[in-house]
Design an enzyme around this catalytic site. Structure first.
Site, PDB file in Angstrom:
ATOM      1  N   HIS A 197     -14.083  29.919 -51.506  1.00  0.00           N
ATOM      2  CA  HIS A 197     -13.406  28.715 -51.987  1.00  0.00           C
ATOM      3  C   HIS A 197     -12.290  28.305 -51.054  1.00  0.00           C
ATOM      4  CE1 HIS A 197     -14.852  29.547 -56.341  1.00  0.00           C
ATOM      5  NE2 HIS A 197     -15.713  28.836 -55.640  1.00  0.00           N
ATOM      6  N   ARG A 304     -23.058  12.270 -55.483  1.00  0.00           N
ATOM      7  CA  ARG A 304     -23.696  13.467 -56.048  1.00  0.00           C
ATOM      8  C   ARG A 304     -23.244  13.612 -57.507  1.00  0.00           C
ATOM      9  NH1 ARG A 304     -22.895  15.758 -50.469  1.00  0.00           N
ATOM     10  NH2 ARG A 304     -24.868  16.702 -49.833  1.00  0.00           N
ATOM     11  N   GLU A 442     -36.731  15.134 -49.200  1.00  0.00           N
ATOM     12  CA  GLU A 442     -36.124  16.419 -48.852  1.00  0.00           C
ATOM     13  C   GLU A 442     -37.060  17.598 -49.078  1.00  0.00           C
ATOM     14  OE1 GLU A 442     -32.514  16.855 -51.133  1.00  0.00           O
ATOM     15  OE2 GLU A 442     -33.411  16.055 -52.952  1.00  0.00           O
ATOM     16  N   ASN A 465     -30.468  18.541 -45.425  1.00  0.00           N
ATOM     17  CA  ASN A 465     -30.073  19.912 -45.796  1.00  0.00           C
ATOM     18  C   ASN A 465     -31.254  20.634 -46.447  1.00  0.00           C
ATOM     19  OD1 ASN A 465     -27.648  18.812 -45.105  1.00  0.00           O
ATOM     20  ND2 ASN A 465     -26.903  18.610 -47.191  1.00  0.00           N
ATOM     21  N   ASP A 466     -31.844  19.968 -47.422  1.00  0.00           N
ATOM     22  CA  ASP A 466     -32.977  20.597 -48.096  1.00  0.00           C
ATOM     23  C   ASP A 466     -34.261  20.482 -47.284  1.00  0.00           C
ATOM     24  OD1 ASP A 466     -32.072  21.810 -50.471  1.00  0.00           O
ATOM     25  OD2 ASP A 466     -31.632  19.826 -51.273  1.00  0.00           O
ATOM     26  N   CYS A 513     -28.847  11.225 -45.424  1.00  0.00           N
ATOM     27  CA  CYS A 513     -27.600  11.545 -46.130  1.00  0.00           C
ATOM     28  C   CYS A 513     -27.290  13.030 -46.106  1.00  0.00           C
ATOM     29  CB  CYS A 513     -27.627  11.018 -47.559  1.00  0.00           C
ATOM     30  SG  CYS A 513     -28.879  11.823 -48.571  1.00  0.00           S
TER      31      CYS A 513
HETATM   32  C1  PEP Z   1     -29.674  17.155 -48.727  1.00  0.00           C
HETATM   33  O1  PEP Z   1     -30.442  17.967 -49.244  1.00  0.00           O
HETATM   34  O2  PEP Z   1     -29.640  16.920 -47.494  1.00  0.00           O
HETATM   35  C2  PEP Z   1     -28.712  16.404 -49.561  1.00  0.00           C
HETATM   36  C3  PEP Z   1     -28.009  15.413 -49.072  1.00  0.00           C
HETATM   37  O3  PEP Z   1     -28.550  16.804 -50.850  1.00  0.00           O
HETATM   38  P1  PEP Z   1     -27.744  18.097 -51.302  1.00  0.00           P
HETATM   39  O4  PEP Z   1     -27.003  18.637 -50.110  1.00  0.00           O
HETATM   40  O5  PEP Z   1     -26.814  17.640 -52.383  1.00  0.00           O
HETATM   41  O6  PEP Z   1     -28.827  18.994 -51.780  1.00  0.00           O
HETATM   42 MG    MG Z   2     -30.700  18.036 -51.378  1.00  0.00          MG
END
Ligand code: PEP
Ligand code: MG
Length: 595
Positions: A197, A304, A442, A465-466, A513
């Site tokens: 954190h 989000r 994603e 990210n995913d 994103c």
């Molecule tokens: C992603 O997966 O890139 C994304 C923007 O969503 P999160 O990071 O909230 O899973």
């Molecule tokens: Mg995601």
């Protein structure tokens, strides 16, 4: 004085130079003694009073949180208050005093040590790191018991304040806030990791920091001169005059660059060949719209919404009500003053569990997450959809759905949106009849079956990210596989470029994103693939804009084609190096065109 370098984990960028101020953990000074039987209840009371004092201290910190404090901070302080109320801390040490006649400090340390050992056994790295929270809370109680409050040295003038570097075994997020008022320059700690954190708070406060240094608090002495290189995760102790001068020059350069960036707030993001790029903000709470506007964002590309659903442990209802959600969405869209706000429907599960949910799935990232969870809780989902739709009467809102892979998921979601609209019509409540609906791309299956999405939806947003997590089969929160997270893997590059080009050919807007959109390392790559919309944390927006202003698509596109053609990592790296080296000065540009 001997100079040496300590290596840790970089958690917050930038360079800090100053003198070390050591915070000794209270546990190190604890006295151990046995108390006579007749004093037991007085000792119990002493500990109870200390715990109550810390409760009060946390409450005051919570109430005095500055408006601009990162939203996570309040939640972290709540977690500490919860830990403090837990019988494991609030009651077991009292029994140790009663049965073993230990003094209060000893009883508390004994219990904390026992709990910490149990945490060491936990396999999940995120949960393992939560051991630090228990130790931080215990330390706070010990400091009250021993009368040694945490404090920074008195500061003489602004310049002096900015040159203190805190060195500690560990720092709690709440203490970080106290230090922030003293404007310290940076910090290093023995404990901590990327997920701690404290690291998260340091990043959002923008303070250079490195953690996980193991024994910095033992090796560094009070008043030592320290350089923290927050990009490299390195602390240089008592540097030579030459090294100090080099870092001062680098620090000044970085500050100058930052100031220059500030001037770009109102400049439109247009490439040198005249292509306009849309820069959007990723936000987590309505209050984040202020920094988004401040950075000059064209709108919100990713709200989000799950953060409204998390941390409700003390609430009667598991989910926020329709009105509660409506207020948040409405507040956001109104404060964005006519700029579009893309609200992503609830994405819980995996690393973002709701409080009540026990993680029983073996692979939660592959489990009942995001839209899968929403479709399994249709009443909860309808409530959120109605709240979002109602807010769309107050400004431009787009609906973004996470984690879809199947056509039936899209169809069921669209049917539920229609149902929510019908319910509002019956109630005679206004909403935007033509609200745009989009999907996060994603999951690799979605990227590979894009026509299914293009046919049904108004826009797409790539969650890198995913997408990277699922393409490369690496858990994004497991630090043991973090080194395998590679945006330049040919499979990732293929998926990214094919989604962008297919969407553009079909005339459907597409954004990125995920974290890639906010890292200047990848700006040219994404531009060269044809990306026109980037959504990122507001703090990253201006540096990405600067890279866009220095880019010429007519030069980038052919080079990105070479990156995509390469299949060996070394060839990809070489092509990327050439891409970054492209200089967009007008003469060079003209020369390149002639070639
Ligand atoms: C992603 O997966 O890139 C994304 C923007 O969503 P999160 O990071 O909230 O899973
Ligand atoms: Mg995601």
């Amino acid at each position: 004085m001997a100079s040496f370098t300590l290596h840790g984990i970089p958690v917050s960028k930038g360079i800090a130079i100053g003198r070390a101020h050591l915070l000794a953990p209270a546990a190190l000074d604890v006295k151990h003694y046995l108390i006579p039987e007749e004093q037991v209840e007085a000792e119990v009371l002493r500990l109870k009073n200390a715990i109550a004092a810390v409760h009060q201290e946390l409450q005051i910190i919570r109430d005095d949180l500055p408006k601009e404090a990162p939203p996570e901070l309040g939640a972290f302080i709540d977690v500490h208050a919860l830990i403090l109320s837990d019988p494991m801390l609030a009651e077991v040490p009292l029994n140790i005093i009663r049965h073993r006649y230990y003094n209060a400090e000893w009883a508390l340390v004994t219990q904390i040590d026992g709990l910490s050992a149990q945490f060491d056994e936990i396999e999940d790295p995120y949960l393992r790191e939560r051991k630090a929270d228990i130790q931080q809370v215990g330390d706070r109680v010990l400091k009250v018991l021993t009368g040694s409050a945490i404090s920074l040295p008195p500061v003489a003038g602004e310049g002096a304040a900015a040159s203190i570097i805190v060195v500690a075994h560990d720092i709690s997020p709440a203490d970080m806030l106290q230090f922030r008022d003293g404007a310290f320059a940076g910090f290093v700690t023995d404990l901590g990791g990327q997920n701690s954190h404290t690291a998260i708070v340091a990043r959002s406060l923008d303070i250079p920091a490195a953690v996980g240094m193991n024994n910095a608090s033992v090796l560094v002495k009070q008043e030592d001169v320290l350089i923290i290189d927050g990009d490299a995760g390195v602390a240089i102790v008592n540097p030579s005059p030459l090294v100090l001068a080099q870092y001062r020059a680098r620090q000044e350069r970085m500050l100058r660059d930052r100031k220059k960036l500030g001037r770009l707030k109102k400049t439109p993001a247009i490439t040198q060949d005249g292509t306009e790029i849309t820069l959007l903000a990723n936000i987590e709470l309505p209050s984040d719209s202020a920094p988004a506007l401040e950075a000059g964002a064209n709108g919100v590309g990713l709200f989000r919404s799950e953060f409204l659903f998390m941390g409700r442990a003390g609430h009667l209802e598991k989910f926020p009500s329709e009105d509660e959600q409506f207020d948040s969405y409405c507040q956001t869209v109104v404060s964005m003053k006519g700029r579009p706000v893309t609200i992503r429907t609830l994405d819980v599960g995996a690393d973002k569990p709701l409080d009540e949910d026990e993680q029983t799935a073996l692979n939660p990232a592959l489990g009942l997450r995001a839209i899968r969870y929403c479709l399994s809780e249709p009443q909860m989902f309808l409530t959120q959809l109605r709240a979002i739709l109602r807010a769309s009467a107050f400004g431009p809102i787009k609906l973004l759905i996470p984690m879809m892979a199947h056509a039936f998921e899209i169809d069921q979601t669209l049917a539920l949106i229609e149902q929510a609209k019908g319910q509002l019509r019956q109630r005679k409540q206004k909403f935007d009849e033509d609200i745009e609906i989009g999907a996060m791309i994603e999951i690799p299956a979605a990227a590979l079956a894009l026509p299914m999405f293009i046919k049904r939806l108004d826009f797409l947003s790539i969650g890198t990210n995913d997408l990277i997590q699922y393409t490369l089969a690496i858990d994004r929160v497991d630090h043991e596989v973090a080194h395998l997270y590679d945006p330049l893997h040919p499979a990732v590059l293929f998926l990214l470029s094919s989604v962008i080009s297919m969407a553009r050919k079909a005339g459907i807007p597409v954004a990125v994103c995920g974290e890639m959109a906010g890292d200047v390392k990848w700006t040219r790559l994404l531009l060269g693939m044809g990306l026109l919309e980037f959504s990122m944390h507001p703090s990253q927006l201006l540096s990405v804009k600067q890279e866009i202003l220095n880019s010429d698509l007519t030069l980038l596109e052919p080079q990105v084609k070479k990156v995509l053609k390469a299949s060996e990592p070394s060839a990809i790296e070489a092509a990327m190096a050439q891409l970054r080296a492209i200089n967009s000065e007008p003469e060079i540009k003209a020369a390149a065109r002639r070639r």
